[in-house]
Motif scaffolding. Structure first.
Motif: not given
Length: 178
Positions: A151-178
Motif C-alpha cells: 500500500a505504501i509503495v502503491t501510494s508513491h506510484g511504485g511497484t513491489i514484487e517478491a522474487i525467488r532467487d534460487g532455492d534459498k533466497i527471496i528478494r523483495f524489490v521496490v521500484t519507485l519513480p525518480k
C-alpha cells in the motif's frame, strides 16, 4: 499479557495504515527528501538484531538519492521489509539491503530462508496471508506487514514484487519513480 498487547498494538496500527491508504491516500504530504539517509537510518537500527542473531547483514545504500514522497512512510516501508527479512531468514543466514538508481529508484531487501513458498509469490502481499502458519507465534506476525508495504509503495506510484532467487533466497524489490 505485555507481549500480546504489543502484538495487538502493532496489528491495529497496521490496519489503520491500510485503511487510510485504501480510503484516500491518508492526506499524505509529499516532499523532496533524502531517501538514502532515511533508508540508511532504518537499516542501521537493525544492526544490533543482526549481531544478536548472528546473521550476516549487509547494507548497500549510496548517498544522495532523493525522492518526492512521504519520509515517514518510506521509513515504515524499510522497517517492514527488513523486519520481515530477519523474521524469516534462516538461522545464521544473511540479509542484504540495497538501494540503487537508474531509470527508476530500486530498493531491495533479500534474505536467505529455509523454504520459499511455491506458486505465485504475489500472494505474500495479500492481507493476513502467511506462507507458514506454524511460525506465527514464533515470529509474532499476522500476515499484514507486506500488505502495508504494498500500500505504501502503491501510494508513491511504485511497484513491489517478491522474487525467488534460487532455492534459498527471496528478494523483495521496490521500484519507485525518480
Amino acid at each position: 499479557i505485555r507481549n500480546q498487547l504489543k502484538r495487538m498494538n502493532s496489528l491495529v496500527k497496521n490496519m489503520l495504515t491500510l485503511s487510510r491508504l485504501d480510503e484516500e491516500r491518508m492526506h499524505v504530504v509529499f516532499t523532496d527528501f533524502d531517501l538514502s539517509e532515511t533508508l540508511k537510518d532504518a537499516a542501521v537500527s537493525f544492526e544490533p538484531i543482526a549481531e544478536s542473531q548472528e546473521k550476516k547483514y549487509k547494507i548497500d545504500i549510496p548517498d544522495g538519492i532523493h525522492i518526492v514522497g512521504n519520509k515517514s512512510s518510506m521509513n515504515q516501508l524499510a522497517c517492514l521489509l527488513i523486519d520481515n527479512a530477519f523474521k524469516y531468514s534462516s538461522q545464521n543466514g544473511s540479509i542484504h539491503v540495497l538501494l540503487s538508481m537508474g531509470k527508476h529508484i530500486v530498493f531491495e531487501v533479500s534474505n536467505t530462508c529455509d523454504t520459499i513458498p511455491y506458486g505465485n509469490l504475489d500472494r505474500l502481499f495479500d492481507r493476513f496471508y502467511r506462507a507458514d502458519y506454524s511460525r506465527s507465534r514464533e515470529t509474532g506476525g499476522y500476515g499484514i506487514g507486506l500488505s502495508v508495504a504494498r500500500a505504501i509503495v502503491t501510494s508513491h506510484g511504485g511497484t513491489i514484487e517478491a522474487i525467488r532467487d534460487g532455492d534459498k533466497i527471496i528478494r523483495f524489490v521496490v521500484t519507485l519513480p525518480k
